[in-house]
Design a protein around this motif. Structure first.
Motif, PDB file in Angstrom:
ATOM      1  N   GLU A  17      -2.447 -30.919  -8.148  1.00 31.18           N
ATOM      2  CA  GLU A  17      -2.925 -29.530  -8.152  1.00 31.18           C
ATOM      3  C   GLU A  17      -3.450 -29.141  -6.773  1.00 31.18           C
ATOM      4  OE1 GLU A  17      -3.513 -25.853  -9.280  1.00 31.18           O
ATOM      5  OE2 GLU A  17      -2.493 -27.343 -10.531  1.00 31.18           O
ATOM      6  N   ALA A  18      -4.155 -30.083  -6.115  1.00 32.54           N
ATOM      7  CA  ALA A  18      -4.685 -29.814  -4.764  1.00 32.54           C
ATOM      8  C   ALA A  18      -3.541 -29.598  -3.770  1.00 32.54           C
ATOM      9  CB  ALA A  18      -5.563 -30.982  -4.311  1.00 32.54           C
ATOM     10  N   ARG A  19      -2.491 -30.435  -3.884  1.00 34.02           N
ATOM     11  CA  ARG A  19      -1.330 -30.280  -2.982  1.00 34.02           C
ATOM     12  C   ARG A  19      -0.647 -28.937  -3.199  1.00 34.02           C
ATOM     13  NH1 ARG A  19      -0.402 -35.998  -3.610  1.00 34.02           N
ATOM     14  NH2 ARG A  19       0.967 -35.640  -5.408  1.00 34.02           N
ATOM     15  N   ARG A  20      -0.533 -28.561  -4.475  1.00 34.00           N
ATOM     16  CA  ARG A  20       0.123 -27.275  -4.795  1.00 34.00           C
ATOM     17  C   ARG A  20      -0.691 -26.102  -4.240  1.00 34.00           C
ATOM     18  NH1 ARG A  20       0.424 -23.252  -8.445  1.00 34.00           N
ATOM     19  NH2 ARG A  20      -1.578 -23.825  -9.352  1.00 34.00           N
ATOM     20  N   ARG A  21      -2.022 -26.197  -4.392  1.00 36.25           N
ATOM     21  CA  ARG A  21      -2.893 -25.123  -3.899  1.00 36.25           C
ATOM     22  C   ARG A  21      -2.822 -25.014  -2.382  1.00 36.25           C
ATOM     23  NH1 ARG A  21      -6.885 -26.707  -6.868  1.00 36.25           N
ATOM     24  NH2 ARG A  21      -8.039 -27.721  -5.191  1.00 36.25           N
ATOM     25  N   LYS A  22      -2.792 -26.182  -1.725  1.00 35.94           N
ATOM     26  CA  LYS A  22      -2.719 -26.215  -0.255  1.00 35.94           C
ATOM     27  C   LYS A  22      -1.416 -25.566   0.232  1.00 35.94           C
ATOM     28  CE  LYS A  22      -3.310 -29.549   3.501  1.00 35.94           C
ATOM     29  NZ  LYS A  22      -3.490 -30.975   3.809  1.00 35.94           N
ATOM     30  N   GLU A  23      -0.309 -25.899  -0.482  1.00 35.78           N
ATOM     31  CA  GLU A  23       0.995 -25.327  -0.101  1.00 35.78           C
ATOM     32  C   GLU A  23       1.003 -23.821  -0.293  1.00 35.78           C
ATOM     33  OE1 GLU A  23       5.606 -25.884  -1.469  1.00 35.78           O
ATOM     34  OE2 GLU A  23       4.261 -27.585  -1.791  1.00 35.78           O
ATOM     35  N   LEU A  24       0.387 -23.365  -1.405  1.00 37.95           N
ATOM     36  CA  LEU A  24       0.324 -21.907  -1.651  1.00 37.95           C
ATOM     37  C   LEU A  24      -0.487 -21.198  -0.568  1.00 37.95           C
ATOM     38  CD1 LEU A  24      -0.248 -21.756  -5.528  1.00 37.95           C
ATOM     39  CD2 LEU A  24       1.699 -20.852  -4.288  1.00 37.95           C
ATOM     40  N   ASN A  25      -1.607 -21.820  -0.189  1.00 38.19           N
ATOM     41  CA  ASN A  25      -2.447 -21.203   0.864  1.00 38.19           C
ATOM     42  C   ASN A  25      -1.712 -21.151   2.203  1.00 38.19           C
ATOM     43  OD1 ASN A  25      -4.515 -20.818  -0.906  1.00 38.19           O
ATOM     44  ND2 ASN A  25      -5.614 -22.684  -0.369  1.00 38.19           N
ATOM     45  N   ARG A  26      -1.007 -22.246   2.529  1.00 39.07           N
ATOM     46  CA  ARG A  26      -0.230 -22.257   3.780  1.00 39.07           C
ATOM     47  C   ARG A  26       0.832 -21.166   3.786  1.00 39.07           C
ATOM     48  NH1 ARG A  26       1.073 -28.547   5.231  1.00 39.07           N
ATOM     49  NH2 ARG A  26      -0.863 -29.023   6.310  1.00 39.07           N
ATOM     50  N   ARG A  27       1.503 -21.043   2.625  1.00 40.08           N
ATOM     51  CA  ARG A  27       2.567 -20.037   2.537  1.00 40.08           C
ATOM     52  C   ARG A  27       1.980 -18.634   2.646  1.00 40.08           C
ATOM     53  NH1 ARG A  27       5.058 -22.215  -1.392  1.00 40.08           N
ATOM     54  NH2 ARG A  27       6.670 -23.238  -0.176  1.00 40.08           N
ATOM     55  N   LYS A  28       0.791 -18.450   2.064  1.00 38.58           N
ATOM     56  CA  LYS A  28       0.139 -17.130   2.071  1.00 38.58           C
ATOM     57  C   LYS A  28      -0.228 -16.709   3.491  1.00 38.58           C
ATOM     58  CE  LYS A  28      -2.902 -16.684  -1.267  1.00 38.58           C
ATOM     59  NZ  LYS A  28      -4.241 -16.814  -1.898  1.00 38.58           N
ATOM     60  N   HIS A  29      -0.633 -17.714   4.314  1.00 35.04           N
ATOM     61  CA  HIS A  29      -1.113 -17.385   5.664  1.00 35.04           C
ATOM     62  C   HIS A  29      -0.066 -17.689   6.741  1.00 35.04           C
ATOM     63  CE1 HIS A  29      -5.097 -16.546   4.118  1.00 35.04           C
ATOM     64  NE2 HIS A  29      -5.048 -17.679   3.438  1.00 35.04           N
ATOM     65  N   SER A  30       1.172 -17.848   6.342  1.00 36.22           N
ATOM     66  CA  SER A  30       2.260 -18.058   7.310  1.00 36.22           C
ATOM     67  C   SER A  30       3.154 -16.830   7.341  1.00 36.22           C
ATOM     68  CB  SER A  30       3.100 -19.275   6.920  1.00 36.22           C
ATOM     69  OG  SER A  30       2.305 -20.423   6.881  1.00 36.22           O
ATOM     70  N   LYS A  31       4.007 -16.809   8.386  1.00 33.71           N
ATOM     71  CA  LYS A  31       4.965 -15.707   8.509  1.00 33.71           C
ATOM     72  C   LYS A  31       5.921 -15.746   7.322  1.00 33.71           C
ATOM     73  CE  LYS A  31       8.077 -15.181  12.010  1.00 33.71           C
ATOM     74  NZ  LYS A  31       8.399 -15.246  13.432  1.00 33.71           N
ATOM     75  N   PRO A  32       6.262 -14.616   6.704  1.00 31.37           N
ATOM     76  CA  PRO A  32       7.155 -14.622   5.535  1.00 31.37           C
ATOM     77  C   PRO A  32       8.486 -15.325   5.850  1.00 31.37           C
ATOM     78  CG  PRO A  32       6.202 -12.450   5.827  1.00 31.37           C
ATOM     79  CD  PRO A  32       5.786 -13.260   7.016  1.00 31.37           C
ATOM     80  N   GLY A  33       8.867 -16.266   5.010  1.00 32.08           N
ATOM     81  CA  GLY A  33      10.136 -16.989   5.191  1.00 32.08           C
ATOM     82  C   GLY A  33      10.037 -18.234   6.054  1.00 32.08           C
ATOM     83  N   SER A  34       8.870 -18.464   6.707  1.00 28.45           N
ATOM     84  CA  SER A  34       8.753 -19.636   7.600  1.00 28.45           C
ATOM     85  C   SER A  34       8.519 -20.926   6.805  1.00 28.45           C
ATOM     86  CB  SER A  34       7.620 -19.429   8.595  1.00 28.45           C
ATOM     87  OG  SER A  34       6.394 -19.322   7.920  1.00 28.45           O
ATOM     88  N   MET A  35       8.044 -20.812   5.545  1.00 27.37           N
ATOM     89  CA  MET A  35       7.833 -21.998   4.702  1.00 27.37           C
ATOM     90  C   MET A  35       8.674 -21.879   3.440  1.00 27.37           C
ATOM     91  SD  MET A  35       3.899 -23.165   4.762  1.00 27.37           S
ATOM     92  CE  MET A  35       4.272 -24.562   3.747  1.00 27.37           C
ATOM     93  N   PRO A  36       9.888 -22.399   3.481  1.00 30.46           N
ATOM     94  CA  PRO A  36      10.765 -22.259   2.306  1.00 30.46           C
ATOM     95  C   PRO A  36      10.253 -23.089   1.136  1.00 30.46           C
ATOM     96  CG  PRO A  36      11.769 -23.700   3.931  1.00 30.46           C
ATOM     97  CD  PRO A  36      10.526 -23.160   4.561  1.00 30.46           C
ATOM     98  N   PHE A  37      10.595 -22.655  -0.068  1.00 31.61           N
ATOM     99  CA  PHE A  37      10.252 -23.408  -1.276  1.00 31.61           C
ATOM    100  C   PHE A  37      11.175 -24.622  -1.381  1.00 31.61           C
ATOM    101  CE2 PHE A  37       8.418 -19.318  -2.356  1.00 31.61           C
ATOM    102  CZ  PHE A  37       7.243 -19.675  -3.014  1.00 31.61           C
ATOM    103  N   VAL A  38      10.586 -25.809  -1.605  1.00 30.47           N
ATOM    104  CA  VAL A  38      11.381 -27.026  -1.809  1.00 30.47           C
ATOM    105  C   VAL A  38      11.149 -27.497  -3.240  1.00 30.47           C
ATOM    106  CG1 VAL A  38      11.846 -29.384  -0.997  1.00 30.47           C
ATOM    107  CG2 VAL A  38      11.069 -27.640   0.620  1.00 30.47           C
ATOM    108  N   SER A  39      12.243 -27.660  -3.990  1.00 29.43           N
ATOM    109  CA  SER A  39      12.107 -28.073  -5.396  1.00 29.43           C
ATOM    110  C   SER A  39      11.622 -29.512  -5.475  1.00 29.43           C
ATOM    111  CB  SER A  39      13.452 -27.934  -6.123  1.00 29.43           C
ATOM    112  OG  SER A  39      14.330 -28.937  -5.683  1.00 29.43           O
ATOM    113  N   GLU A  40      11.019 -29.850  -6.619  1.00 30.33           N
ATOM    114  CA  GLU A  40      10.477 -31.203  -6.834  1.00 30.33           C
ATOM    115  C   GLU A  40      11.562 -32.259  -6.674  1.00 30.33           C
ATOM    116  OE1 GLU A  40       7.837 -34.042  -7.274  1.00 30.33           O
ATOM    117  OE2 GLU A  40       7.155 -31.973  -7.441  1.00 30.33           O
ATOM    118  N   ARG A  41      12.778 -31.912  -7.060  1.00 32.54           N
ATOM    119  CA  ARG A  41      13.880 -32.881  -6.990  1.00 32.54           C
ATOM    120  C   ARG A  41      14.273 -33.202  -5.557  1.00 32.54           C
ATOM    121  NH1 ARG A  41      17.823 -31.035 -11.999  1.00 32.54           N
ATOM    122  NH2 ARG A  41      16.163 -30.938 -13.531  1.00 32.54           N
ATOM    123  N   LYS A  42      14.175 -32.214  -4.671  1.00 30.82           N
ATOM    124  CA  LYS A  42      14.626 -32.430  -3.283  1.00 30.82           C
ATOM    125  C   LYS A  42      13.517 -32.948  -2.382  1.00 30.82           C
ATOM    126  CE  LYS A  42      18.586 -29.359  -3.286  1.00 30.82           C
ATOM    127  NZ  LYS A  42      19.287 -28.250  -2.666  1.00 30.82           N
TER     128      LYS A  42
END
Length: 445
Positions: free
Chosen positions: A412-437
């Motif tokens: 949950e902490a990792r997911r929250r950290k990733e969401l915060n990074r994505r929120k404060h980054s340029k749109p499209g600079s942090m693509p979503f990576v699926s759990e499988r990849k």
């Protein structure tokens, strides 16, 4: 005056003898049963509760080894015969119906690293820390005859695994490289290598029998073609894979047991991402074996538990553990799809039921009918919250329970950290990576 009189035929409700079953009058007209669904729901709930009450999977423990059980092999022709190798070089052959050891061989000096039975069941092979490959007869020696191997091959390096071809007199060993041997020769027919690292496990495909898969300690899973005498392709994961197992029903599918607590089911044609990530263990997964139906597999882990996973689900349907069981090193699913065997650190082989609440022995026709009816009811109401909660609940040891909770918090902490990074980054600079990849580093062809 007209009088209505109740007229009953004693043949409809009176038992002939006291051993007969009581006859229950039933009216199957749906118009007369307005509460059919609530009634069925109650029955489904009771059936689910009873399933958990009767879930006693542990059958027996085979003790006799004087050191940790390191590897096991199934007899290809006999359901009741299983072979086990220990860390002190001792090999035992067990009779599962009698639950006792029928033969003991001092096969190697040091660990027995791997063992496999010949496809016809007349002999078996072992490899050990003493750099030898030995072939042994499956039958016990005659009275007064010495216990000696049929063949002994002395290698240059330690062999860490062995597997036999499913149809021909050919076997493969792994260590510094993958060697393919003919049974009649003392030098390998061909040696396959890709990179320079120790290989921990090698497995022949049971359907496309010329295909092999191997796991190396540099985080690779490498696939080979015996006809070409070359490696086909490899996939590199984030962490090391301990072993793999091919699906006996689907030629392209295999499952890998990884150090990162997960199991990965791959389609060998599309290695870019796994078909499914199975995550429930809380420590390194050390061994995996498929059921003969190919619909489920069983995994052994360093967290002192054995789990059964459906191939198409990310979470286990069953977890087996005992207070005395230590790190589970090896696991096998018997060829009749009914039992599971696991070998662990504290010198025991344990026998479990594959279906925890299954009733063993001969069933009466009425029992079979009742079980099938209850099964259909459970399937019908399986998504109802109350029934699902009872069906999915499993008791876990305190150590595993606490680690599961801790890992949930970390995820949950990792997911929250990733969401915060994505929120404060340029749109499209942090693509979503699926759990499988996420866990795949690269695929090399």
């Amino acid at each position: 005056m007209r009088v209505k009189v109740l007229s009953r035929n004693p043949d409809d409700y009176v038992r002939e003898t006291k051993l007969d079953l009581q006859r229950v009058p039933r009216n199957y007209d749906p118009a007369l049963h307005p509460f059919e669904v609530p009634r069925e729901y109650t029955r489904a709930l009771n059936a689910t509760k009873l399933e958990r009450v009767f879930a006693k999977p542990f059958l027996s423990s085979l003790d006799g080894h004087r050191d940790g059980v390191n590897c096991m092999a199934k007899h290809p022709k006999s359901l009741s015969t299983v072979l086990s190798g220990a860390c002190d070089g001792e090999v035992k052959i067990w009779n599962l119906t009698k639950r006792q050891c029928i033969r003991t061989i001092q096969a190697h000096e040091g660990f027995v690293r791997g063992m496999c039975a010949r496809f016809c069941g007349t002999s078996f092979f072992t490899v050990g820390d003493d750099k030898t490959v030995k072939q042994w007869k499956m039958e016990s020696p005659e009275y007064g005859e010495e216990e000696e191997p049929i063949h002994t091959i002395l290698g240059k390096t330690v062999y860490t695994g062995i597997d036999h071809h499913w149809k021909e007199a050919v076997f493969a060993t792994c260590g510094h490289q993958v060697d393919i041997w003919d049974e009649q020769r003392t030098s390998p027919m061909c040696s396959l290598t890709w990179g320079f690292d120790s290989i921990s496990s090698v497995k022949f495909n049971p359907i496309e029998t010329y295909l092999l898969g191997s796991c190396a300690s540099d985080r690779n899973i490498v696939l080979y073609d015996m006809r070409k005498s070359t490696p086909l392709k490899k996939v590199i994961l984030n962490m090391r894979t301990n072993t793999l197992c091919w699906n006996p029903m689907e030629a392209f599918i295999f499952t890998a047991a990884n150090e990162d607590y997960n199991l990965y089911t791959f389609d060998m044609r599309f290695l870019e991402s796994p078909v499914m990530v199975h995550m429930d263990h809380v420590s390194a997964v050390l061994d995996v074996d498929y059921s003969p139906t190919g619909k489920e597999f069983v995994s052994a882990s360093f967290d002192k538990s054995v789990r059964i996973f459906p191939v198409d689900k990310g979470h286990s349907r069953e977890v087996y553990h005992t207070k005395r069981m230590q790190h589970v090193i090896t696991v096998k699913w018997t060829s009749d799809n009914k039992y599971i065997l696991c070998g662990s650190d504290e010198m025991n082989i344990r026998l479990w039921k594959a279906n925890a609440s299954e009733k063993l022995g001969v069933l009466a026709p009425r029992e079979k009918a009742a079980m099938n009816y209850n099964q259909k009811l459970k399937e019908k109401f399986q998504y109802h919250p109350k029934i699902r909660r009872i069906a999915q609940h499993r008791h876990l040891p305190k150590s595993i329970y606490c680690q599961v909770k801790e890992q949930r918090i970390m995820r949950e902490a990792r997911r929250r950290k990733e969401l915060n990074r994505r929120k404060h980054s340029k749109p499209g600079s942090m693509p979503f990576v699926s759990e499988r990849k996420k866990h795949i580093v690269a695929v090399v062809k």
